[in-house]
Design an enzyme around this catalytic site. Structure first.
Site, short mmCIF file in Angstrom:
data_model
loop_
_atom_site.label_atom_id
_atom_site.label_comp_id
_atom_site.label_asym_id
_atom_site.label_seq_id
_atom_site.Cartn_x
_atom_site.Cartn_y
_atom_site.Cartn_z
CG HIS A 335 103.28 57.30 51.59
ND1 HIS A 335 104.41 57.20 52.35
CD2 HIS A 335 103.67 57.04 50.32
CE1 HIS A 335 105.44 56.89 51.61
NE2 HIS A 335 105.03 56.78 50.35
CE1 TYR A 350 114.54 57.86 53.03
CE2 TYR A 350 113.44 56.00 54.07
CZ TYR A 350 113.39 57.15 53.28
OH TYR A 350 112.20 57.58 52.75
CG HIS A 371 105.67 52.51 52.45
ND1 HIS A 371 104.68 52.38 51.50
CD2 HIS A 371 106.51 53.46 51.95
CE1 HIS A 371 104.90 53.20 50.49
NE2 HIS A 371 106.00 53.88 50.75
#
Length: 434
Positions: A335, A350, A371
């Site tokens: 996005h 993550y 990213h």
């Protein structure tokens, strides 16, 4: 009067509550805030975190009853802290690309919480009460006979390594990794390191005070519940001479000698207070059908701007949670966002960057910079068998702001800056059959 021992750490529950606490029974005046003679000859002092005429539901202030008022201090002289900057450092030509930093190493040079602070990125202007700075601290010694007051903004502290024992004017807070602490603008505090060297992240919020986000269609419960925020009870020092008071004001640092402790508040009442919060209490909400939801459902606290729904800063966490969405690419989608995102990792992995993003590291994806998952995460998610999966032992967070962040020269010249960050997407193939 006798002092309540520091080891007696009890708390009051709630966010924005009207609290009343006294270390000595009878120290709080009854029926009025500023009697002609306060109990035990204490000095009443009002600490206002908002303008006097702010709407009642937004007004934040506390009355402190102290052995001596905070106006007593020696003359101020400059204090040297060159790595803690405020707002944007002039004009910086920054390419519209993602940035990432590895965890900073601990130094052998003695540094307390204030001395060990470094600004990585910032936006806005503290004098105009807009924007924020994202900082990291690396400390290896306690603040001995030193207290700190920040006039430029409130401080949201996210410990990553090491416990913090924080003495404030309102009392004492014990904060460990996995917890956060919010220190209001203008409140004196002192940080001790009971477990040795400590490292973590700080949001220095120049704008509107953090508050709980609106829940909208979620309803009356969920996300961070007010009852899980803990405020200290009154605990004071007496007869402590030789303190140094360091103040940050307008981006400059000053120091003055004190003849007695700034932590001499025997009683207080009001709704302006430091608070801590354990992120394990966050009620995570996610999709139970399909698609990866917007990250706004992970908002713990928000600092609003003058544009409704567009935050000066949101504090967002990504804690342990179940993933159950069907026929769905489960990591965050690729996005470009009008909001700017500074991320950190407290512990674990993550899911969008399983290898390159390390605990204690940081990343910056500014407004409209593309990213998303790196090549490894994409390939794993693309071919995964979609069964219920729990992400465990992980805590990432994001400071999200409507204003683009500008890295400091220190951050851009740091050896921890990853020059090959963008390479993590180079392996993404064109799978189209056309």
């Amino acid at each position: 009067m006798t002092q309540v021992p520091d080891s007696t750490l009890t708390y009051q529950s709630g966010f924005g509550n009207e609290f009343a606490t006294e270390a000595i029974p009878g120290a709080l005046p009854q029926g009025r805030n500023s009697p002609q003679l306060a109990p035990f000859d204490l000095y009443p002092e009002l600490l206002s975190g908002t303008a006097f005429t702010a709407p009642r539901h937004e007004n934040r202030r506390s009355w402190l009853y102290r052995r001596q008022p905070s106006v007593i201090a020696g003359r101020y002289r400059p204090f040297v802290q060159t790595l803690w900057s405020t707002g944007v450092e002039g004009r910086t030509a920054l390419p519209p690309e993602p940035l990432r930093w590895a965890p900073p190493a601990f130094s052998d040079v003695p540094a307390d919480f204030v001395e060990g602070m470094t600004t990585l990125v910032a936006n806005g202007n503290a004098a105009m009460q807009a924007g924020m700075g994202a900082l990291m601290y690396c400390a290896n010694r306690s603040m001995e006979k030193r207290a700190f007051v920040n006039h430029d903004g409130e401080m949201l502290v996210v410990p990553q390594v090491g416990r913090l024992l924080i003495r404030t004017e309102m009392g004492v807070l014990d904060v460990k990794p996995g917890e956060i602490v919010l220190l209001p603008r203008g409140v004196a505090f002192q940080v001790a390191l009971p477990d040795g060297p400590a490292r973590g992240y700080v949001c220095e919020n120049y704008g509107a005070m953090f508050r709980l986000p609106e829940l909208g269609p979620i309803g009356s419960n969920g996300l961070a519940n007010a009852r899980d925020f803990l405020s200290p009870v009154a605990a004071y020092e007496s007869g402590e001479a030789g303190y140094e008071l360091v103040k940050k004001s307008g981006g400059f640092f000053w120091t003055a000698p004190l003849k007695s402790s700034p932590f001499n508040v025997v009683a207080w009442h009001g709704n302006l207070t430091p608070v801590k919060y354990d992120t394990h209490h966050f009620m995570t909400i996610g999709s139970i059908s399909f698609d990866h939801p917007d990250p706004s459902i992970f908002t713990v606290l928000t600092s609003p701007s003058d544009t409704p729904g567009t935050a000066n800063c949101d504090f967002v966490i990504f804690p342990p949670r179940w993933l159950v969405a069907e026929d769905t690419f489960r990591p965050p989608w690729y996005h470009r966002n009008i909001m700017s995102e500074f991320m950190g990792l407290v512990y674990g992995q993550y899911d969008a960057k399983p290898g390159g993003f390390q605990p204690g590291g940081a990343s910056l994806h500014n407004s409209m910079v593309p990213h998303g998952p790196d090549g490894e995460a994409f390939e794993k998610a693309r071919g995964a068998t979609l069964v219920p999966q729990k992400l465990e032992n992980t805590l990432a967070f994001m400071f999200e702001s409507r204003y683009p962040f500008v890295p400091t020269s220190t951050a851009l010249e740091s050896s921890t800056l990853d020059p090959d960050y963008a390479a993590c997407w180079e392996g993404l193939r064109d799978y189209s059959k056309n």
